[in-house]
Design an enzyme around this catalytic site. Structure first.
Site, PDB file in Angstrom:
ATOM      1  N   ARG A 112       0.865  -1.182   0.000  1.00 61.58           N
ATOM      2  CA  ARG A 112       0.000   0.000   0.000  1.00 61.58           C
ATOM      3  C   ARG A 112       0.895   1.223   0.000  1.00 61.58           C
ATOM      4  NH1 ARG A 112      -2.851   0.493   5.076  1.00 61.58           N
ATOM      5  NH2 ARG A 112      -1.445   2.227   5.397  1.00 61.58           N
ATOM      6  N   LYS A 138      11.565  10.494  11.583  1.00 60.07           N
ATOM      7  CA  LYS A 138      10.983   9.141  11.597  1.00 60.07           C
ATOM      8  C   LYS A 138      12.028   8.075  11.929  1.00 60.07           C
ATOM      9  CE  LYS A 138       7.540  10.043   8.018  1.00 60.07           C
ATOM     10  NZ  LYS A 138       6.848   9.470   6.858  1.00 60.07           N
ATOM     11  N   ARG A 188      -7.996   7.540   4.663  1.00 54.93           N
ATOM     12  CA  ARG A 188      -8.094   7.735   6.113  1.00 54.93           C
ATOM     13  C   ARG A 188      -8.117   9.223   6.388  1.00 54.93           C
ATOM     14  NH1 ARG A 188      -2.910   4.597   8.027  1.00 54.93           N
ATOM     15  NH2 ARG A 188      -2.282   5.409   6.003  1.00 54.93           N
TER      16      ARG A 188
HETATM   17  P1  ADP Z   1       3.866   4.641  10.126  1.00 52.26           P
HETATM   18  O1  ADP Z   1       4.698   3.561   9.547  1.00 52.26           O
HETATM   19  O2  ADP Z   1       3.928   4.731  11.593  1.00 52.26           O
HETATM   20  O3  ADP Z   1       2.458   4.618   9.579  1.00 52.26           O
HETATM   21  P2  ADP Z   1       4.144   7.109   8.564  1.00 52.26           P
HETATM   22  O4  ADP Z   1       5.339   7.500   7.797  1.00 52.26           O
HETATM   23  O5  ADP Z   1       2.971   6.687   7.772  1.00 52.26           O
HETATM   24  O6  ADP Z   1       4.568   5.985   9.616  1.00 52.26           O
HETATM   25  O7  ADP Z   1       3.739   8.313   9.499  1.00 52.26           O
HETATM   26  C1  ADP Z   1       2.620   8.257  10.369  1.00 52.26           C
HETATM   27  C2  ADP Z   1       1.697   9.436  10.114  1.00 52.26           C
HETATM   28  O8  ADP Z   1       2.418  10.663  10.261  1.00 52.26           O
HETATM   29  C3  ADP Z   1       1.118   9.500   8.704  1.00 52.26           C
HETATM   30  O9  ADP Z   1      -0.047   8.710   8.605  1.00 52.26           O
HETATM   31  C4  ADP Z   1       0.845  10.980   8.542  1.00 52.26           C
HETATM   32  O10 ADP Z   1      -0.383  11.329   9.155  1.00 52.26           O
HETATM   33  C5  ADP Z   1       1.969  11.626   9.336  1.00 52.26           C
HETATM   34  N1  ADP Z   1       3.098  11.967   8.431  1.00 52.26           N
HETATM   35  C6  ADP Z   1       4.128  11.186   8.097  1.00 52.26           C
HETATM   36  N2  ADP Z   1       4.970  11.810   7.235  1.00 52.26           N
HETATM   37  C7  ADP Z   1       4.440  13.031   7.023  1.00 52.26           C
HETATM   38  C8  ADP Z   1       4.841  14.177   6.243  1.00 52.26           C
HETATM   39  N3  ADP Z   1       5.955  14.170   5.518  1.00 52.26           N
HETATM   40  N4  ADP Z   1       4.031  15.273   6.276  1.00 52.26           N
HETATM   41  C9  ADP Z   1       2.904  15.294   7.019  1.00 52.26           C
HETATM   42  N5  ADP Z   1       2.491  14.257   7.781  1.00 52.26           N
HETATM   43  C10 ADP Z   1       3.244  13.134   7.791  1.00 52.26           C
HETATM   44 MG    MG Z   2       1.691   5.071   7.751  1.00 50.79          MG
END
Ligand code: ADP
Ligand code: MG
Length: 538
Positions: free
Chosen positions: A134, A419, A511
């Site tokens: 995904r 992250k 979502r």
């Molecule tokens: P995980 O593997 O925990 O899902 P993500 O990279 O999807 O990690 O980050 C979790 C959440 O953080 C995302 O669903 C989003 O809402 C927010 N997020 C992550 N990266 C960004 C970004 N570059 N800009 C804005 N929001 C972000």
């Molecule tokens: Mg995510």
């Protein structure tokens, strides 16, 4: 432009309309299994001792508007993304160069890599891998230009919500079209529902069909087929194993896949909690094909041979909480079953890989290396979805990595997210929390993180959600679109490029979360399941 779309959306409701809409959603969700098992925070254990209760999954009352051009672009990129991650997982040497640094500071990544090395030493038996992917995006709005698509992350393990997201699209379609598209009872007239004249907006009036369940199960079925007949003697009936978390609450999402798998492909599947792997599976190491055998505890006289292990678990360090967990992962990896994902594919989905892929000439052009047969234009379209990302490692202490400078300065940090190499939500550090966080840990550990520029979704988006505790909230919102895809490939010794046997795109997850929440996971309790209504502006 975007302003106009959200100006009167969702359309205001009278209190009678709101009552009808909420009641319809509460009933439709349970009638159709758009549900989860409740958490003990919502229903205390003493009121649900026998665990019979299920409850409406958090959902939005309306689909969220989304530009058709961005949706089409996301779909059109998916098969190339599938191939890219297949090629990465197939290139152990390249992955090793990325993982080498992480292993020094991240115990979880180190254990995964060690598991791969242990199996490699035994010799991998299965050379086919299945990816059920995904790719997650947000709309990014820059001044004076139309919204563009930016990738949040690419999931290679336990990509969830295919089952429930199909149901949300179906429910929103019902709400927008019942009893007729011209006069739905649940929604008031609005140009996006295509029942209110506005020549400047084009929409079909309801969400596009969501094919996530059929796409994902077709991937599992292709892998099952590719495994071939039982390798045991005498031969055994075959099955797919869904590896799940103990006490999984998002079970109906998973059952939608197993039900479809049996109904449309005739393939039986069993659910096995990770804590039971060592008790109910067995793989004879001396057997040349090392078939993975599963004995259902309820009918111990019938053994099955597992063709595919589909991981809906074991992506987070907290799941490896007993001594046997890593042995279980090793046993599965070493077996002859096709893994979805293999350990290498799991690692390919790390945030670090995503960051490294953003490199472009004069730096290494990894996209070109992994996708040599794709045109430059196709690779540029893929690249256009990358948000700027930075490493936090300074291999050369004389040159401080640009990422470190951006992360430590509170002014630039305010436009970034930090992250770690984790999945499942709730792990990131945001904005001005980044500099004090980094200063609170040893500098030698910074390299386990990557820094990513924040994506700025449309400011004006609103929606109303029925939360898991039953409360109804209207707020400014941020939506995240996921596109599902599956890929099956074969690895031949000495050949870098994977031999792709099945590569498909299909189905989506939307979502939506309140704007004041940084994180986005539904299972983690941050957001609601949504669908989308595509629009084009004249
Ligand atoms: P995980 O593997 O925990 O899902 P993500 O990279 O999807 O990690 O980050 C979790 C959440 O953080 C995302 O669903 C989003 O809402 C927010 N997020 C992550 N990266 C960004 C970004 N570059 N800009 C804005 N929001 C972000
Ligand atoms: Mg995510």
């Amino acid at each position: 432009m975007a302003n106009k779309i959200y100006a009167n959306y969702p359309p205001p409701l009278s209190s009678e309309q709101e009552t009808l809409l909420i009641q319809t959603v509460k009933d439709w969700t349970i009638e159709h299994g758009l549900a989860v098992r409740p958490s003990t925070a919502i229903v205390p254990e003493e009121t649900n001792r026998e665990k019979v209760l299920a409850t409406t999954a958090p959902v939005t009352l309306f689909p969220s508007p989304f530009p058709k051009s961005c949706f089409d672009q996301a779909r059109s990129l998916q098969q190339t993304y599938n191939e890219l991650y297949a090629a990465i997982a197939n290139d152990e040497d390249w992955l090793e160069t990325i993982m080498k640094e992480l292993i020094q500071v991240d115990d979880f990544i180190a254990k995964l890599w060690e598991t791969h090395l242990r199996v490699k030493q035994d010799g991998y038996i299965q050379n086919i891998t299945l990816g059920m992917f995904r790719s997650d995006y947000m709309l990014h709005t820059a001044k004076d230009s139309p919204p563009s698509l930016k990738q949040v992350e690419f999931n290679t393990i336990s990509s969830s919500f295919g089952g429930l997201s199909c149901l949300v699209a179906e429910m929103h379609t019902h709400l927008a079209t019942y009893p007729s598209p011209q006069h739905p009872v649940a929604y008031p007239p609005h140009p996006l529902f295509n029942n209110h004249e506005d020549p400047s907006v084009q929409s079909i009036g309801h969400p596009p069909p969501n094919t996530a369940v059929s796409t994902l199960t077709a991937g599992l079925a292709a892998a099952h087929q590719a495994y071939g007949p039982s390798k045991s003697s005498p031969q055994l009936p075959t099955c797919i194993l869904f590896l799940v978390q103990d006490g999984e609450r998002n079970i109906f999402d998973q059952l939608a896949l197993s039900r479809h798998l049996h109904k449309h492909h005739g393939i039986p599947s069993f659910r096995l909690p990770t804590s039971k792997v060592m008790s109910y599976t067995h793989s004879d190491f001396e057997h040349p094909s090392r078939p993975l055998l599963y004995t259902p505890p309820s009918s111990p006289s019938t053994k099955y041979e597992v063709t595919v292990v589909y991981f809906r678990a074991l992506y987070a360090p907290t799941e490896y909480d007993n001594a046997q967990s890593w042995e279980a992962r090793y046993l599965l990896e070493r077996s002859g079953a096709i893994k979805c994902p293999s350990v290498l594919l799991h690692l390919a989905g790390s945030k670090k890989v995503q960051q490294v892929l953003t490199s472009r000439p004069p730096g290494p052009n990894h996209l070109k290396t992994f996708l040599p047969n794709h045109s430059d234009a196709a690779l540029e379209s893929l690249r256009s979805t990358f948000a700027p990302q930075y490493s936090l490692s300074s291999t050369d202490p004389a040159v401080k990595a640009e990422g470190i400078k951006l992360a430590l300065d509170p002014t630039t940090a305010a436009n970034h997210v930090l992250k770690p190499q984790r999945e499942g939500g709730g792990n990131n550090i945001y904005r001005t929390n980044i500099p004090p966080f980094l200063k609170s840990i040893p500098e030698s550990e910074w390299k386990q993180y990557i820094l990513m520029e924040l994506i700025h979704p449309p400011e004006e988006a609103h929606n109303t959600a029925l939360r898991r505790d039953g409360a109804v909230y209207t707020s400014d919102v941020i939506s995240e679109l996921g596109i599902f895809g599956t890929c099956l490939w074969k690895n031949s010794p000495g050949v870098k490029q994977p031999e792709v046997m099945h590569n498909t795109e299909g189905g989506y997850l939307m979502r939506t979360k309140a704007k004041d929440s940084d994180e986005g996971g539904v299972a983690a309790g941050f957001s609601s399941l949504d669908s989308l209504i595509l629009y084009e502006e004249a």
